[in-house]
Design a protein around this motif. Structure first.
Motif, PDB file in Angstrom:
ATOM      1  N   PHE A   1      41.526  35.067  50.249  1.00  0.00           N
ATOM      2  CA  PHE A   1      42.237  34.377  49.163  1.00  0.00           C
ATOM      3  C   PHE A   1      41.305  33.606  48.237  1.00  0.00           C
ATOM      4  O   PHE A   1      41.624  33.339  47.086  1.00  0.00           O
ATOM      5  CB  PHE A   1      43.339  33.464  49.717  1.00  0.00           C
ATOM      6  N   ASN A   2      40.096  33.250  48.740  1.00  0.00           N
ATOM      7  CA  ASN A   2      39.164  32.490  47.888  1.00  0.00           C
ATOM      8  C   ASN A   2      38.132  33.370  47.166  1.00  0.00           C
ATOM      9  O   ASN A   2      37.217  32.862  46.528  1.00  0.00           O
ATOM     10  CB  ASN A   2      38.468  31.392  48.688  1.00  0.00           C
ATOM     11  N   ASP A   3      38.304  34.690  47.232  1.00  0.00           N
ATOM     12  CA  ASP A   3      37.417  35.610  46.494  1.00  0.00           C
ATOM     13  C   ASP A   3      37.904  35.760  45.049  1.00  0.00           C
ATOM     14  O   ASP A   3      38.276  36.853  44.600  1.00  0.00           O
ATOM     15  CB  ASP A   3      37.419  37.011  47.149  1.00  0.00           C
ATOM     16  N   ASP A   4      37.883  34.665  44.306  1.00  0.00           N
ATOM     17  CA  ASP A   4      38.507  34.676  42.969  1.00  0.00           C
ATOM     18  C   ASP A   4      37.931  35.743  42.043  1.00  0.00           C
ATOM     19  O   ASP A   4      38.666  36.406  41.322  1.00  0.00           O
ATOM     20  CB  ASP A   4      38.369  33.294  42.314  1.00  0.00           C
ATOM     21  N   PHE A   5      36.606  35.897  42.092  1.00  0.00           N
ATOM     22  CA  PHE A   5      35.948  36.822  41.166  1.00  0.00           C
ATOM     23  C   PHE A   5      36.432  38.259  41.409  1.00  0.00           C
ATOM     24  O   PHE A   5      36.843  38.969  40.485  1.00  0.00           O
ATOM     25  CB  PHE A   5      34.429  36.699  41.337  1.00  0.00           C
ATOM     26  N   ILE A   6      36.408  38.662  42.654  1.00  0.00           N
ATOM     27  CA  ILE A   6      36.798  40.042  42.990  1.00  0.00           C
ATOM     28  C   ILE A   6      38.302  40.250  42.771  1.00  0.00           C
ATOM     29  O   ILE A   6      38.736  41.295  42.287  1.00  0.00           O
ATOM     30  CB  ILE A   6      36.338  40.435  44.408  1.00  0.00           C
ATOM     31  N   ILE A   7      39.093  39.223  43.074  1.00  0.00           N
ATOM     32  CA  ILE A   7      40.543  39.321  42.863  1.00  0.00           C
ATOM     33  C   ILE A   7      40.832  39.580  41.381  1.00  0.00           C
ATOM     34  O   ILE A   7      41.624  40.458  41.022  1.00  0.00           O
ATOM     35  CB  ILE A   7      41.265  38.043  43.354  1.00  0.00           C
ATOM     36  N   GLU A   8      40.124  38.847  40.526  1.00  0.00           N
ATOM     37  CA  GLU A   8      40.345  39.018  39.086  1.00  0.00           C
ATOM     38  C   GLU A   8      39.987  40.439  38.647  1.00  0.00           C
ATOM     39  O   GLU A   8      40.703  41.059  37.854  1.00  0.00           O
ATOM     40  CB  GLU A   8      39.479  38.000  38.348  1.00  0.00           C
ATOM     41  N   ARG A   9      38.900  40.949  39.199  1.00  0.00           N
ATOM     42  CA  ARG A   9      38.476  42.302  38.806  1.00  0.00           C
ATOM     43  C   ARG A   9      39.445  43.371  39.303  1.00  0.00           C
ATOM     44  O   ARG A   9      39.744  44.333  38.605  1.00  0.00           O
ATOM     45  CB  ARG A   9      37.057  42.565  39.281  1.00  0.00           C
ATOM     46  N   VAL A  10      39.935  43.202  40.518  1.00  0.00           N
ATOM     47  CA  VAL A  10      40.902  44.182  41.047  1.00  0.00           C
ATOM     48  C   VAL A  10      42.174  44.145  40.191  1.00  0.00           C
ATOM     49  O   VAL A  10      42.725  45.183  39.813  1.00  0.00           O
ATOM     50  CB  VAL A  10      41.221  43.893  42.534  1.00  0.00           C
ATOM     51  N   GLN A  11      42.621  42.928  39.863  1.00  0.00           N
ATOM     52  CA  GLN A  11      43.859  42.806  39.067  1.00  0.00           C
ATOM     53  C   GLN A  11      43.693  43.389  37.673  1.00  0.00           C
ATOM     54  O   GLN A  11      44.619  43.978  37.130  1.00  0.00           O
ATOM     55  CB  GLN A  11      44.290  41.340  39.002  1.00  0.00           C
ATOM     56  N   LYS A  12      42.500  43.218  37.084  1.00  0.00           N
ATOM     57  CA  LYS A  12      42.260  43.782  35.747  1.00  0.00           C
ATOM     58  C   LYS A  12      42.191  45.310  35.813  1.00  0.00           C
ATOM     59  O   LYS A  12      42.710  46.012  34.952  1.00  0.00           O
ATOM     60  CB  LYS A  12      40.935  43.257  35.191  1.00  0.00           C
ATOM     61  N   THR A  13      41.540  45.816  36.858  1.00  0.00           N
ATOM     62  CA  THR A  13      41.377  47.274  36.989  1.00  0.00           C
ATOM     63  C   THR A  13      42.728  47.951  37.199  1.00  0.00           C
ATOM     64  O   THR A  13      42.981  49.034  36.677  1.00  0.00           O
ATOM     65  CB  THR A  13      40.426  47.592  38.161  1.00  0.00           C
ATOM     66  N   PHE A  14      43.591  47.305  37.986  1.00  0.00           N
ATOM     67  CA  PHE A  14      44.903  47.893  38.304  1.00  0.00           C
ATOM     68  C   PHE A  14      46.001  46.997  37.726  1.00  0.00           C
ATOM     69  O   PHE A  14      46.882  46.521  38.447  1.00  0.00           O
ATOM     70  CB  PHE A  14      45.044  48.064  39.828  1.00  0.00           C
ATOM     71  N   ILE A  15      45.925  46.811  36.423  1.00  0.00           N
ATOM     72  CA  ILE A  15      46.800  45.837  35.750  1.00  0.00           C
ATOM     73  C   ILE A  15      48.280  46.155  35.948  1.00  0.00           C
ATOM     74  O   ILE A  15      49.091  45.255  36.152  1.00  0.00           O
ATOM     75  CB  ILE A  15      46.429  45.744  34.243  1.00  0.00           C
ATOM     76  N   ASN A  16      48.618  47.445  35.952  1.00  0.00           N
ATOM     77  CA  ASN A  16      50.034  47.809  36.104  1.00  0.00           C
ATOM     78  C   ASN A  16      50.584  47.446  37.476  1.00  0.00           C
ATOM     79  O   ASN A  16      51.760  47.139  37.619  1.00  0.00           O
ATOM     80  CB  ASN A  16      50.238  49.310  35.878  1.00  0.00           C
ATOM     81  N   VAL A  17      49.713  47.491  38.474  1.00  0.00           N
ATOM     82  CA  VAL A  17      50.159  47.174  39.834  1.00  0.00           C
ATOM     83  C   VAL A  17      50.319  45.668  40.003  1.00  0.00           C
ATOM     84  O   VAL A  17      51.269  45.196  40.629  1.00  0.00           O
ATOM     85  CB  VAL A  17      49.133  47.693  40.871  1.00  0.00           C
ATOM     86  N   PHE A  18      49.388  44.901  39.409  1.00  0.00           N
ATOM     87  CA  PHE A  18      49.300  43.484  39.772  1.00  0.00           C
ATOM     88  C   PHE A  18      49.829  42.504  38.734  1.00  0.00           C
ATOM     89  O   PHE A  18      49.824  41.311  38.984  1.00  0.00           O
ATOM     90  CB  PHE A  18      47.856  43.134  40.143  1.00  0.00           C
ATOM     91  N   LYS A  19      50.309  43.011  37.599  1.00  0.00           N
ATOM     92  CA  LYS A  19      50.732  42.049  36.566  1.00  0.00           C
ATOM     93  C   LYS A  19      51.894  41.150  37.041  1.00  0.00           C
ATOM     94  O   LYS A  19      51.946  39.981  36.663  1.00  0.00           O
ATOM     95  CB  LYS A  19      51.029  42.725  35.228  1.00  0.00           C
ATOM     96  N   ASP A  20      52.764  41.683  37.884  1.00  0.00           N
ATOM     97  CA  ASP A  20      53.874  40.857  38.393  1.00  0.00           C
ATOM     98  C   ASP A  20      53.691  40.516  39.872  1.00  0.00           C
ATOM     99  O   ASP A  20      54.657  40.139  40.550  1.00  0.00           O
ATOM    100  CB  ASP A  20      55.206  41.611  38.232  1.00  0.00           C
ATOM    101  N   HIS A  21      52.485  40.690  40.361  1.00  0.00           N
ATOM    102  CA  HIS A  21      52.288  40.600  41.817  1.00  0.00           C
ATOM    103  C   HIS A  21      50.870  40.073  42.085  1.00  0.00           C
ATOM    104  O   HIS A  21      50.002  40.804  42.541  1.00  0.00           O
ATOM    105  CB  HIS A  21      52.460  42.033  42.362  1.00  0.00           C
ATOM    106  N   PRO A  22      50.604  38.786  41.754  1.00  0.00           N
ATOM    107  CA  PRO A  22      49.235  38.280  41.899  1.00  0.00           C
ATOM    108  C   PRO A  22      48.753  38.298  43.352  1.00  0.00           C
ATOM    109  O   PRO A  22      49.479  37.873  44.263  1.00  0.00           O
ATOM    110  CB  PRO A  22      49.318  36.844  41.373  1.00  0.00           C
ATOM    111  N   ILE A  23      47.547  38.801  43.529  1.00  0.00           N
ATOM    112  CA  ILE A  23      47.003  38.979  44.885  1.00  0.00           C
ATOM    113  C   ILE A  23      46.872  37.646  45.617  1.00  0.00           C
ATOM    114  O   ILE A  23      47.241  37.519  46.784  1.00  0.00           O
ATOM    115  CB  ILE A  23      45.631  39.689  44.806  1.00  0.00           C
ATOM    116  N   LYS A  24      46.350  36.638  44.911  1.00  0.00           N
ATOM    117  CA  LYS A  24      46.101  35.355  45.575  1.00  0.00           C
ATOM    118  C   LYS A  24      47.414  34.738  46.094  1.00  0.00           C
ATOM    119  O   LYS A  24      47.491  34.266  47.222  1.00  0.00           O
ATOM    120  CB  LYS A  24      45.423  34.400  44.599  1.00  0.00           C
TER     121      LYS A  24
END
Ligand SMILES: CC(C)(COP(=O)(O)OP(=O)(O)OC[C@H]1O[C@@H](n2cnc3c(N)ncnc32)[C@H](O)[C@@H]1OP(=O)(O)O)[C@@H](O)C(=O)NCCC(=O)NCCS
Length: 137
Positions: free
Chosen positions: A7-30
């Motif tokens: 949960f504290n891997d902010d940098f990688i979380i942001e990159r995964v969310q940007k790469t798969f924006i359609n999956v994560f726009k309504d579903h934040p990983i953190k």
């Protein structure tokens, strides 16, 4: 390389969310990691590039795969297979997932790993049937 996201891997979380924006726009990983103790994310990195991820719930003696995706230009290079192989090393009784009946690439992938059809879920995906698949240890 495969990395499990914390949960504290902010940098990688942001990159995964940007790469798969359609999956994560309504579903934040953190938010998910902080609210669901069973939820796990693996990311596949190639020279630091985010190429794929898998999200699954590890609930005691079973695992359910929630989603898996590989970016288009890296598909058919065994990345999804590597992510699933990683999950298969975890000792559980069974692994389940749901897949759209018309998603042939994903169904082929799961069959390669021994998943079998357990049930059809009528109109599970807004007019498209879902298949519940399972692999037993
Ligand atoms: C399904 C998906 C994750 C597969 O990822 P991948 O890294 O390309 O898969 P792999 O290279 O590990 O392929 C493993 C097997 O899956 C099957 N497969 C993968 N892509 C396929 C395709 N386009 N058509 C048919 N079978 C396919 C094949 O059996 C393949 O084995 P082979 O290469 O020996 O023939 C990818 O196509 C994807 O991201 N799709 C969009 C998201 C999605 O549908 N996710 C599944 C949600 S349930």
């Amino acid at each position: 390389m495969i990395k499990e996201i914390n949960f504290n891997d902010d940098f990688i979380i942001e990159r995964v969310q940007k790469t798969f924006i359609n999956v994560f726009k309504d579903h934040p990983i953190k938010k998910d990691l902080l609210s669901n103790p069973f939820s796990k994310y693996l990311v596949y990195l190639y020279h630091d590039k985010v190429c794929g991820f898998v999200n699954y719930n590890h609930i005691y003696e079973r695992i359910e795969i929630i989603n898996i995706e590989v970016i288009k230009e890296y598909q058919r290079q065994r990345i999804a297979s590597k992510l699933i192989s990683y999950i298969f090393k975890i000792k559980v009784n069974n692994i389940t997932l749901e897949v759209k009946k018309n998603n042939i690439p994903a169904i082929n992938l799961y069959k390669k790993f021994g998943f079998k059809e357990l049930a059809i879920r009528k109109n599970y995906y807004n007019g498209v049937d879902g298949i519940l698949m399972e692999v037993v240890d």
